[in-house]
Design a protein around this motif. Structure first.
Motif, short mmCIF file in Angstrom:
data_model
loop_
_atom_site.label_atom_id
_atom_site.label_comp_id
_atom_site.label_asym_id
_atom_site.label_seq_id
_atom_site.Cartn_x
_atom_site.Cartn_y
_atom_site.Cartn_z
N LYS A 9 0.82 -1.38 -0.19
CA LYS A 9 -0.05 -0.08 -0.09
C LYS A 9 0.70 1.13 0.11
O LYS A 9 0.56 2.24 -0.61
CB LYS A 9 -0.97 0.12 1.15
N VAL A 10 1.99 1.47 0.99
CA VAL A 10 2.81 2.39 0.87
C VAL A 10 3.51 2.83 -0.52
O VAL A 10 3.58 3.71 -1.01
CB VAL A 10 3.68 2.22 1.96
N LEU A 11 4.05 1.60 -0.97
CA LEU A 11 4.55 1.64 -2.42
C LEU A 11 3.55 2.10 -3.51
O LEU A 11 3.71 3.00 -4.10
CB LEU A 11 5.00 0.34 -2.64
N GLY A 12 2.43 1.63 -3.56
CA GLY A 12 1.36 1.97 -4.31
C GLY A 12 0.92 3.56 -4.37
O GLY A 12 0.95 4.24 -5.29
N THR A 13 0.82 3.90 -2.93
CA THR A 13 0.51 5.28 -2.74
C THR A 13 1.82 6.34 -3.17
O THR A 13 1.32 7.38 -3.69
CB THR A 13 0.33 5.43 -1.19
N ASN A 14 2.84 6.01 -2.91
CA ASN A 14 3.88 6.75 -3.09
C ASN A 14 4.26 6.85 -4.75
O ASN A 14 4.60 8.01 -5.23
CB ASN A 14 5.26 6.18 -2.63
N ILE A 15 3.92 5.71 -5.47
CA ILE A 15 4.24 5.60 -6.86
C ILE A 15 2.99 6.92 -7.46
O ILE A 15 3.46 7.60 -8.12
CB ILE A 15 3.80 4.33 -7.71
N LYS A 16 1.58 6.50 -6.96
CA LYS A 16 0.76 7.52 -7.56
C LYS A 16 1.04 8.84 -7.10
O LYS A 16 0.94 9.64 -8.04
CB LYS A 16 -0.68 7.07 -6.85
N LYS A 17 1.40 9.26 -5.91
CA LYS A 17 1.86 10.47 -5.56
C LYS A 17 2.77 11.02 -6.33
O LYS A 17 2.75 12.41 -6.72
CB LYS A 17 2.43 10.50 -4.10
N HIS A 18 3.90 10.50 -6.82
CA HIS A 18 5.11 11.01 -7.70
C HIS A 18 4.42 11.16 -9.21
O HIS A 18 4.87 11.98 -9.64
CB HIS A 18 6.16 10.20 -7.56
N ARG A 19 3.74 10.08 -9.34
CA ARG A 19 3.01 10.31 -10.77
C ARG A 19 2.18 11.54 -11.16
O ARG A 19 2.06 12.43 -11.95
CB ARG A 19 2.25 9.02 -11.13
N VAL A 20 1.13 11.83 -9.73
CA VAL A 20 0.34 12.97 -10.01
C VAL A 20 1.20 14.13 -9.79
O VAL A 20 0.92 15.14 -10.50
CB VAL A 20 -0.56 12.73 -8.85
#
Length: 108
Positions: free
Chosen positions: A8-19
């Motif tokens: 979940k942390v990994l997915g959230t961070n990827i989305k955060k940086h993508r956005v």
């Protein structure tokens, strides 16, 4: 931290940086050579990714790879609520202590 929490942390961070970079999933998927479906699964915390993909993501985002695994909030939600509720008091206390410390330094 459990495996699912780390996903979940990994997915959230990827989305955060993508956005942050204003990229769609399609743009990021193309940049790191994975499918949009797989990227979506990673962002939802449903799939693991290879070390090579972690490196590709970090390079695409111009960050160190460990940053993808850092939890954003180091305090549980309940602590965040308390800290937010008393933020003004905490700032006042810190300023008071700092003022007293600087005053003592001036006396020496």
């Amino acid at each position: 931290m459990k495996k699912q929490d780390l996903l979940k942390v990994l997915g959230t961070n990827i989305k955060k940086h993508r956005v942050r970079l204003n990229w769609s999933q399609a743009v990021l998927a193309e940049k790191i050579d994975i499918s949009i479906t797989f990227l979506s699964s990673i962002e939802r915390g449903a799939k693991w990714l290879s070390p090579v993909t972690v490196i590709k993501l970090a390079e695409a985002f111009h960050i160190d790879s460990y940053e993808l695994f850092k939890p954003e909030n180091i305090f549980p939600d309940a602590c965040q609520d308390v800290l937010g509720q008393y933020a003004e008091d905490i700032h006042f206390a810190v300023d008071s202590i700092r003022g007293k410390y600087l005053k003592q330094l001036g006396r020496r």
